[in-house]
Design a protein around this motif. Sequence first.
Motif, PDB file in Angstrom:
ATOM      1  N   VAL A   2      -9.720   0.136  -4.222  1.00  0.00           N
ATOM      2  CA  VAL A   2      -9.282   1.343  -3.525  1.00  0.00           C
ATOM      3  C   VAL A   2     -10.110   2.510  -4.051  1.00  0.00           C
ATOM      4  O   VAL A   2     -10.044   2.852  -5.232  1.00  0.00           O
ATOM      5  CB  VAL A   2      -7.771   1.598  -3.735  1.00  0.00           C
ATOM      6  CG1 VAL A   2      -7.369   2.934  -3.127  1.00  0.00           C
ATOM      7  CG2 VAL A   2      -6.949   0.459  -3.140  1.00  0.00           C
ATOM      8  N   TYR A  17     -10.271   5.530  -2.185  1.00  0.00           N
ATOM      9  CA  TYR A  17      -9.563   6.731  -1.761  1.00  0.00           C
ATOM     10  C   TYR A  17      -8.177   6.314  -1.311  1.00  0.00           C
ATOM     11  O   TYR A  17      -8.023   5.340  -0.572  1.00  0.00           O
ATOM     12  CB  TYR A  17     -10.291   7.426  -0.603  1.00  0.00           C
ATOM     13  CG  TYR A  17      -9.464   8.511   0.051  1.00  0.00           C
ATOM     14  CD1 TYR A  17      -9.444   9.799  -0.459  1.00  0.00           C
ATOM     15  CD2 TYR A  17      -8.683   8.236   1.170  1.00  0.00           C
ATOM     16  CE1 TYR A  17      -8.667  10.789   0.132  1.00  0.00           C
ATOM     17  CE2 TYR A  17      -7.905   9.220   1.764  1.00  0.00           C
ATOM     18  CZ  TYR A  17      -7.901  10.483   1.243  1.00  0.00           C
ATOM     19  OH  TYR A  17      -7.134  11.459   1.816  1.00  0.00           O
ATOM     20  N   GLN A  18      -7.174   7.040  -1.776  1.00  0.00           N
ATOM     21  CA  GLN A  18      -5.801   6.826  -1.336  1.00  0.00           C
ATOM     22  C   GLN A  18      -5.237   8.184  -0.963  1.00  0.00           C
ATOM     23  O   GLN A  18      -5.076   9.052  -1.818  1.00  0.00           O
ATOM     24  CB  GLN A  18      -4.958   6.207  -2.443  1.00  0.00           C
ATOM     25  CG  GLN A  18      -3.496   6.061  -2.068  1.00  0.00           C
ATOM     26  CD  GLN A  18      -2.675   5.478  -3.215  1.00  0.00           C
ATOM     27  OE1 GLN A  18      -3.167   4.704  -4.009  1.00  0.00           O
ATOM     28  NE2 GLN A  18      -1.428   5.886  -3.298  1.00  0.00           N
ATOM     29  N   ARG A  56      -0.558   6.290   6.057  1.00  0.00           N
ATOM     30  CA  ARG A  56      -1.385   6.581   4.887  1.00  0.00           C
ATOM     31  C   ARG A  56      -2.821   6.182   5.195  1.00  0.00           C
ATOM     32  O   ARG A  56      -3.070   5.236   5.924  1.00  0.00           O
ATOM     33  CB  ARG A  56      -0.873   5.789   3.693  1.00  0.00           C
ATOM     34  CG  ARG A  56      -1.280   6.383   2.368  1.00  0.00           C
ATOM     35  CD  ARG A  56      -0.454   5.812   1.260  1.00  0.00           C
ATOM     36  NE  ARG A  56      -0.362   6.770   0.183  1.00  0.00           N
ATOM     37  CZ  ARG A  56       0.373   6.604  -0.871  1.00  0.00           C
ATOM     38  NH1 ARG A  56       1.122   5.526  -0.990  1.00  0.00           N
ATOM     39  NH2 ARG A  56       0.395   7.491  -1.818  1.00  0.00           N
ATOM     40  N   TYR A  70       0.805  -1.221   0.000  1.00  0.00           N
ATOM     41  CA  TYR A  70       0.000   0.000   0.000  1.00  0.00           C
ATOM     42  C   TYR A  70       0.840   1.273   0.000  1.00  0.00           C
ATOM     43  O   TYR A  70       0.287   2.372   0.050  1.00  0.00           O
ATOM     44  CB  TYR A  70      -0.957   0.003   1.205  1.00  0.00           C
ATOM     45  CG  TYR A  70      -2.103  -0.950   1.008  1.00  0.00           C
ATOM     46  CD1 TYR A  70      -3.237  -0.553   0.316  1.00  0.00           C
ATOM     47  CD2 TYR A  70      -2.040  -2.255   1.484  1.00  0.00           C
ATOM     48  CE1 TYR A  70      -4.289  -1.428   0.112  1.00  0.00           C
ATOM     49  CE2 TYR A  70      -3.088  -3.141   1.284  1.00  0.00           C
ATOM     50  CZ  TYR A  70      -4.209  -2.716   0.601  1.00  0.00           C
ATOM     51  OH  TYR A  70      -5.247  -3.584   0.403  1.00  0.00           O
ATOM     52  N   ARG A 104       1.153  10.139   1.234  1.00  0.00           N
ATOM     53  CA  ARG A 104       2.027   9.562   2.255  1.00  0.00           C
ATOM     54  C   ARG A 104       2.235  10.569   3.376  1.00  0.00           C
ATOM     55  O   ARG A 104       2.400  11.750   3.140  1.00  0.00           O
ATOM     56  CB  ARG A 104       3.376   9.190   1.662  1.00  0.00           C
ATOM     57  CG  ARG A 104       3.295   7.968   0.810  1.00  0.00           C
ATOM     58  CD  ARG A 104       4.668   7.497   0.417  1.00  0.00           C
ATOM     59  NE  ARG A 104       4.510   6.305  -0.398  1.00  0.00           N
ATOM     60  CZ  ARG A 104       5.433   5.826  -1.174  1.00  0.00           C
ATOM     61  NH1 ARG A 104       6.609   6.407  -1.257  1.00  0.00           N
ATOM     62  NH2 ARG A 104       5.215   4.733  -1.874  1.00  0.00           N
ATOM     63  N   ILE A 142     -11.258   1.320   1.182  1.00  0.00           N
ATOM     64  CA  ILE A 142     -11.381   0.165   0.295  1.00  0.00           C
ATOM     65  C   ILE A 142     -12.825  -0.290   0.349  1.00  0.00           C
ATOM     66  O   ILE A 142     -13.383  -0.509   1.413  1.00  0.00           O
ATOM     67  CB  ILE A 142     -10.419  -0.964   0.726  1.00  0.00           C
ATOM     68  CG1 ILE A 142      -8.983  -0.434   0.672  1.00  0.00           C
ATOM     69  CG2 ILE A 142     -10.611  -2.197  -0.158  1.00  0.00           C
ATOM     70  CD1 ILE A 142      -7.957  -1.343   1.258  1.00  0.00           C
ATOM     71  N   ALA A 160       2.596   2.540   2.312  1.00  0.00           N
ATOM     72  CA  ALA A 160       2.127   3.215   3.519  1.00  0.00           C
ATOM     73  C   ALA A 160       3.201   3.937   4.311  1.00  0.00           C
ATOM     74  O   ALA A 160       2.878   4.775   5.138  1.00  0.00           O
ATOM     75  CB  ALA A 160       1.449   2.192   4.429  1.00  0.00           C
ATOM     76  N   TYR A 164      -6.561   4.998   3.624  1.00  0.00           N
ATOM     77  CA  TYR A 164      -7.203   4.353   2.482  1.00  0.00           C
ATOM     78  C   TYR A 164      -8.670   4.115   2.775  1.00  0.00           C
ATOM     79  O   TYR A 164      -9.058   3.884   3.912  1.00  0.00           O
ATOM     80  CB  TYR A 164      -6.583   2.977   2.213  1.00  0.00           C
ATOM     81  CG  TYR A 164      -5.308   3.014   1.431  1.00  0.00           C
ATOM     82  CD1 TYR A 164      -5.318   2.938   0.046  1.00  0.00           C
ATOM     83  CD2 TYR A 164      -4.082   3.112   2.069  1.00  0.00           C
ATOM     84  CE1 TYR A 164      -4.146   2.968  -0.684  1.00  0.00           C
ATOM     85  CE2 TYR A 164      -2.905   3.138   1.350  1.00  0.00           C
ATOM     86  CZ  TYR A 164      -2.947   3.074  -0.028  1.00  0.00           C
ATOM     87  OH  TYR A 164      -1.787   3.107  -0.745  1.00  0.00           O
TER      88      TYR A 164
END
Length: 133
Positions: free
Chosen positions: A96, A98-99, A87, A81, A102, A91, A83, A89
């Motif tokens: 996914v 929304y992401q 991070r 991910y 960092r 799901i 991450a 997310y």
Amino acid sequence: MARLRSFQRLAAHFVDIADFLLVYIEEAHPSHCWVSSDAAYEIPKHQCLQDRLRAAQLMQEGAPGCPLAVDTMDNASSAAYGAYFERLYIIQEEMVMYQGGRGPEGYKISELRSWLDQYKNRLQSPSTVVIQV
């Protein structure tokens, strides 16, 4: 810890529409390398899974009620991910949706809250179906 408390408040606010999970990954600021002035704990670099589990327990104490998973020692979740350091997310149905960026700079609870607000509004809005005969 302030970000963790913000996440906890967000999770409590949206508990009716989403399940939340914290995944504890490799320690970003191990005490022997980097000392953060706002760190509540001094956590050394994890040498084994037991070290990581102990550190994760400290995080769990800061966010009671939110399920916690712990990454493997080969950092499989963090790598999958992207991450590291932290991070956010969303799901949904194995996709996914929304992401976040960092962390620490890209970690924005406000963006996550906005996405969840919009999603909640869509759930509450009656949809209209038109059937032509």
